[in-house]
Design a protein around this motif. Structure first.
Motif, mmCIF file in Angstrom:
data_model
loop_
_atom_site.group_PDB
_atom_site.id
_atom_site.type_symbol
_atom_site.label_atom_id
_atom_site.label_comp_id
_atom_site.label_asym_id
_atom_site.label_seq_id
_atom_site.Cartn_x
_atom_site.Cartn_y
_atom_site.Cartn_z
ATOM 1 N N ALA A 5 -3.492 -6.304 4.326
ATOM 2 C CA ALA A 5 -4.254 -6.647 5.512
ATOM 3 C C ALA A 5 -5.509 -5.791 5.586
ATOM 4 N N GLU A 6 -6.673 -6.436 5.514
ATOM 5 C CA GLU A 6 -7.946 -5.731 5.618
ATOM 6 C C GLU A 6 -8.374 -5.614 7.076
ATOM 7 N N SER A 7 -9.143 -4.575 7.357
ATOM 8 C CA SER A 7 -9.724 -4.382 8.674
ATOM 9 C C SER A 7 -10.969 -3.527 8.541
ATOM 10 N N CYS A 22 -7.358 -1.232 3.995
ATOM 11 C CA CYS A 22 -6.429 -2.233 3.484
ATOM 12 C C CYS A 22 -5.037 -1.624 3.509
ATOM 13 N N ALA A 23 -4.182 -2.143 4.381
ATOM 14 C CA ALA A 23 -2.829 -1.629 4.538
ATOM 15 C C ALA A 23 -1.818 -2.565 3.880
ATOM 16 N N ALA A 24 -0.913 -1.995 3.107
ATOM 17 C CA ALA A 24 0.136 -2.764 2.445
ATOM 18 C C ALA A 24 1.402 -2.758 3.284
ATOM 19 N N SER A 25 2.086 -3.890 3.333
ATOM 20 C CA SER A 25 3.340 -3.999 4.065
ATOM 21 C C SER A 25 4.294 -4.902 3.299
ATOM 22 N N GLY A 26 5.543 -4.948 3.753
ATOM 23 C CA GLY A 26 6.548 -5.753 3.099
ATOM 24 C C GLY A 26 7.286 -4.958 2.038
ATOM 25 N N ARG A 27 7.449 -5.529 0.879
ATOM 26 C CA ARG A 27 8.168 -4.879 -0.203
ATOM 27 C C ARG A 27 7.449 -3.609 -0.644
ATOM 28 N N THR A 28 8.212 -2.555 -0.810
ATOM 29 C CA THR A 28 7.648 -1.300 -1.279
ATOM 30 C C THR A 28 7.314 -1.417 -2.760
ATOM 31 N N PHE A 29 6.117 -1.013 -3.102
ATOM 32 C CA PHE A 29 5.711 -1.049 -4.504
ATOM 33 C C PHE A 29 4.770 0.106 -4.791
ATOM 34 N N SER A 30 4.671 0.449 -6.044
ATOM 35 C CA SER A 30 3.790 1.516 -6.491
ATOM 36 C C SER A 30 2.633 0.881 -7.244
ATOM 37 N N PRO A 31 1.446 0.847 -6.636
ATOM 38 C CA PRO A 31 0.315 0.168 -7.274
ATOM 39 C C PRO A 31 -0.229 0.964 -8.453
ATOM 40 N N ALA A 32 -0.619 0.251 -9.476
ATOM 41 C CA ALA A 32 -1.334 0.865 -10.587
ATOM 42 C C ALA A 32 -2.829 0.859 -10.319
ATOM 43 N N HIS A 33 -3.317 -0.223 -9.700
ATOM 44 C CA HIS A 33 -4.727 -0.368 -9.372
ATOM 45 C C HIS A 33 -4.878 -1.051 -8.020
ATOM 46 N N MET A 34 -5.788 -0.543 -7.220
ATOM 47 C CA MET A 34 -6.188 -1.180 -5.982
ATOM 48 C C MET A 34 -7.688 -1.426 -6.068
ATOM 49 N N VAL A 79 -5.645 1.703 1.261
ATOM 50 C CA VAL A 79 -6.828 1.978 0.463
ATOM 51 C C VAL A 79 -8.050 1.753 1.349
ATOM 52 N N TYR A 80 -9.086 2.553 1.138
ATOM 53 C CA TYR A 80 -10.273 2.505 1.969
ATOM 54 C C TYR A 80 -11.508 2.210 1.134
ATOM 55 N N LEU A 81 -12.515 1.675 1.796
ATOM 56 C CA LEU A 81 -13.815 1.485 1.181
ATOM 57 C C LEU A 81 -14.868 1.947 2.176
ATOM 58 N N GLN A 120 -6.353 -11.277 3.346
ATOM 59 C CA GLN A 120 -7.009 -12.481 3.850
ATOM 60 C C GLN A 120 -8.524 -12.338 3.939
ATOM 61 N N GLY A 121 -9.031 -11.128 3.816
ATOM 62 C CA GLY A 121 -10.460 -10.886 3.848
ATOM 63 C C GLY A 121 -10.961 -10.441 5.201
ATOM 64 N N THR A 122 -12.050 -9.682 5.199
ATOM 65 C CA THR A 122 -12.710 -9.252 6.423
ATOM 66 C C THR A 122 -14.214 -9.431 6.249
ATOM 67 N N GLN A 123 -14.861 -9.975 7.266
ATOM 68 C CA GLN A 123 -16.283 -10.303 7.183
ATOM 69 C C GLN A 123 -17.148 -9.074 7.400
ATOM 70 N N VAL A 124 -18.107 -8.883 6.509
ATOM 71 C CA VAL A 124 -19.120 -7.843 6.643
ATOM 72 C C VAL A 124 -20.479 -8.526 6.672
ATOM 73 N N THR A 125 -21.230 -8.307 7.738
ATOM 74 C CA THR A 125 -22.545 -8.906 7.887
ATOM 75 C C THR A 125 -23.573 -7.807 8.132
ATOM 76 N N VAL A 126 -24.617 -7.789 7.319
ATOM 77 C CA VAL A 126 -25.668 -6.784 7.422
ATOM 78 C C VAL A 126 -26.968 -7.493 7.759
ATOM 79 N N SER A 127 -27.558 -7.159 8.885
ATOM 80 C CA SER A 127 -28.798 -7.776 9.328
ATOM 81 C C SER A 127 -29.994 -6.973 8.839
ATOM 82 N N SER A 128 -31.137 -7.662 8.707
ATOM 83 C CA SER A 128 -32.357 -7.022 8.237
ATOM 84 C C SER A 128 -32.976 -6.153 9.315
#
Length: 128
Positions: A5-7, A22-34, A79-81, A120-128
């Motif tokens: 889930a992104e936010s 980006c938060a992970a939920s449900g089945r516990t897993f160990s990611p190799a790459h995010m 994971v963060y960006l 599901q994605g999160t919208q990023v909008t940058v105005s001029s």
């Protein structure tokens, strides 16, 4: 079923900053790459950044290098960006993706098909 889930998306002026999560939920897993991908209207989904959880190495697309920073929190399964100095060309829907351990290795880890789970994605909008 693993869910991502992104936010943190929103509308900012050029030169502004946003921090995506980006938060992970449900089945516990160990990611190799995010990773983070983005897709603008009429364009294909493109790679933005990824982090290798096995050694902590990070990778960035040339268009965002020195402006974006990817990081992970194993305790929070998040994971963060961090996006600084945003520009209008950064406008897109941003997607979080995960590749778990224990599957056959990919050749690049920079393609959408290299990842098994997506948010599901999160919208990023940058105005001029």
């Amino acid at each position: 079923q693993v869910q991502l889930a992104e936010s943190g998306g929103g509308l900012v002026q050029a030169g502004g900053s946003l921090r995506l999560s980006c938060a992970a939920s449900g089945r516990t897993f160990s990611p190799a790459h995010m990773a983070w991908f983005r897709q603008a209207p009429g364009k294909e989904r493109e790679f933005v950044a990824r982090i290798n959880y096995e050694d902590g190495t990070t990778y960035y697309a040339g268009t965002v290098k020195r402006r974006f920073t990817i990081s992970g929190d194993n305790i929070k399964n998040t994971v963060y960006l961090q996006m600084d100095n945003l520009q209008p060309e950064d406008t897109a829907v941003y997607y979080c993706a995960a590749r778990p351990r224990g599957i056959e290795p990919s050749t690049t880890y920079f393609r959408p098909n290299d990842y098994n789970y997506w948010g599901q994605g999160t919208q990023v909008t940058v105005s001029s």
